[in-house]
Write a protein that holds these residues in place. Sequence first.
Motif, mmCIF file in Angstrom:
data_model
loop_
_atom_site.group_PDB
_atom_site.id
_atom_site.type_symbol
_atom_site.label_atom_id
_atom_site.label_comp_id
_atom_site.label_asym_id
_atom_site.label_seq_id
_atom_site.Cartn_x
_atom_site.Cartn_y
_atom_site.Cartn_z
ATOM 1 N N ILE A 67 42.369 59.390 56.502
ATOM 2 C CA ILE A 67 41.085 58.686 56.452
ATOM 3 C C ILE A 67 39.953 59.682 56.258
ATOM 4 O O ILE A 67 39.000 59.432 55.502
ATOM 5 C CB ILE A 67 40.872 57.870 57.744
ATOM 6 N N HIS A 68 40.053 60.819 56.925
ATOM 7 C CA HIS A 68 39.046 61.878 56.782
ATOM 8 C C HIS A 68 38.963 62.331 55.330
ATOM 9 O O HIS A 68 37.873 62.467 54.758
ATOM 10 C CB HIS A 68 39.409 63.048 57.694
ATOM 11 N N LYS A 69 40.108 62.563 54.723
ATOM 12 C CA LYS A 69 40.153 63.025 53.344
ATOM 13 C C LYS A 69 39.572 61.987 52.390
ATOM 14 O O LYS A 69 38.803 62.311 51.477
ATOM 15 C CB LYS A 69 41.602 63.333 52.954
ATOM 16 N N LYS A 70 39.927 60.723 52.594
ATOM 17 C CA LYS A 70 39.410 59.643 51.747
ATOM 18 C C LYS A 70 37.902 59.498 51.898
ATOM 19 O O LYS A 70 37.178 59.349 50.904
ATOM 20 C CB LYS A 70 40.102 58.333 52.109
ATOM 21 N N SER A 71 37.427 59.543 53.141
ATOM 22 C CA SER A 71 35.991 59.383 53.397
ATOM 23 C C SER A 71 35.194 60.521 52.783
ATOM 24 O O SER A 71 34.128 60.309 52.213
ATOM 25 C CB SER A 71 35.732 59.307 54.906
ATOM 26 N N SER A 72 35.723 61.732 52.916
ATOM 27 C CA SER A 72 35.058 62.897 52.334
ATOM 28 C C SER A 72 34.952 62.756 50.815
ATOM 29 O O SER A 72 33.915 63.073 50.224
ATOM 30 C CB SER A 72 35.840 64.160 52.686
ATOM 31 N N SER A 73 36.008 62.261 50.196
ATOM 32 C CA SER A 73 36.005 62.060 48.740
ATOM 33 C C SER A 73 34.983 61.005 48.332
ATOM 34 O O SER A 73 34.268 61.165 47.332
ATOM 35 C CB SER A 73 37.402 61.647 48.283
ATOM 36 N N ILE A 74 34.883 59.929 49.108
ATOM 37 C CA ILE A 74 33.934 58.851 48.800
ATOM 38 C C ILE A 74 32.494 59.354 48.885
ATOM 39 O O ILE A 74 31.671 59.090 48.003
ATOM 40 C CB ILE A 74 34.142 57.668 49.765
ATOM 41 N N VAL A 75 32.180 60.084 49.958
ATOM 42 C CA VAL A 75 30.821 60.605 50.139
ATOM 43 C C VAL A 75 30.499 61.631 49.055
ATOM 44 O O VAL A 75 29.352 61.728 48.593
ATOM 45 C CB VAL A 75 30.660 61.229 51.543
ATOM 46 N N MET A 76 31.495 62.378 48.620
ATOM 47 C CA MET A 76 31.297 63.325 47.523
ATOM 48 C C MET A 76 30.902 62.591 46.251
ATOM 49 O O MET A 76 30.000 63.017 45.520
ATOM 50 C CB MET A 76 32.572 64.137 47.267
ATOM 51 N N TRP A 77 31.555 61.445 45.980
ATOM 52 C CA TRP A 77 31.220 60.653 44.789
ATOM 53 C C TRP A 77 29.831 60.040 44.891
ATOM 54 O O TRP A 77 29.126 59.908 43.890
ATOM 55 C CB TRP A 77 32.276 59.574 44.563
ATOM 56 N N ILE A 78 29.418 59.661 46.093
ATOM 57 C CA ILE A 78 28.052 59.162 46.284
ATOM 58 C C ILE A 78 27.058 60.252 45.912
ATOM 59 O O ILE A 78 26.056 59.990 45.221
ATOM 60 C CB ILE A 78 27.843 58.720 47.754
ATOM 61 N N PHE A 79 27.337 61.460 46.332
ATOM 62 C CA PHE A 79 26.477 62.607 46.008
ATOM 63 C C PHE A 79 26.457 62.867 44.502
ATOM 64 O O PHE A 79 25.382 63.041 43.899
ATOM 65 C CB PHE A 79 26.992 63.840 46.754
ATOM 66 N N ILE A 80 27.619 62.851 43.854
ATOM 67 C CA ILE A 80 27.712 63.101 42.410
ATOM 68 C C ILE A 80 26.982 62.022 41.615
ATOM 69 O O ILE A 80 26.229 62.311 40.680
ATOM 70 C CB ILE A 80 29.189 63.173 41.966
#
Length: 205
Positions: free
Chosen positions: A29-42
Motif C-alpha cells: 500500500i505504501h508503494k502504491k500510494s507513493s506512486s499515486i502521489v508522484m503522478w499527482i506531482f507530475i
Amino acid sequence: MDELDILKKHWKENQKFPKLTQEEIRSMIHKKSSSIVMWIFIISIIEFIILNVIGYIIPNDKGVKTNIPLVESFLDKFEYLSILTSIIFVFLFYKNYRKIKVYSSSKELMTQIIKTKKTVNYYIYINIAFILISLCFVFFSICYYEPTLLSENSKNIFVLIGVFIIITLFFIAIVWLFYKLIYGILLKKLTKNLKELEKINEDPI
C-alpha cells in the motif's frame, strides 16, 4: 485490478495460497500510494507548463486600460498571483510525495494520504475560484466599455447577466469535470489505500 486485489481473490479461491503478513500488505500500500502521489506531482507540473505555454501563445492586448487604478493594479498582479499559486501547489505536491515516500508506519502513511487529498482539493477549489474571478472581470469590462448596457431603459443587461451566468457555469463545470477526471481517479485510489490501511489497523492479519 491491482496486486492487492489479485492476492485477495486468490485467498478466497485457494485457502492454501500463502497469505501476506500485515507488514507486507502495508508495504504494498505504501508503494502504491507513493506512486499515486508522484503522478499527482507530475501531472501538476505538466498542467503548469501547458497553461503557461498557452498563455504565451495566445495574444492578449496589454494596452487595454480601464482607467480605474484599483482595477488596473489588480489585473496587473492577478496573472502573477495565479502563477505563484500554481508554483506553491506544485511544491506542496512534491513535498507530499517526499514525505509519503519516506514514511513507514501505517499511522504516518494514513495521515499523509489524508493531507495529500486535502491539498489536491484545495488546488481544485482555488483554480475554480481564479476562473470565476477572471470571468467576473470580463463581465465588468464589457459593462464598462459598453455603458449603454447599464441603461435603466435597456433590457440588454438582463440578457447579458443571463449569458454571463450560463457561460460561467459552463466553464466551471468543464474545469470541475477536468480536475475530477484527472485528479479524481488518483484520489479515488488513495482513498481505497486509506481504507485498506484502516482495515489493517482494525483487523491485523
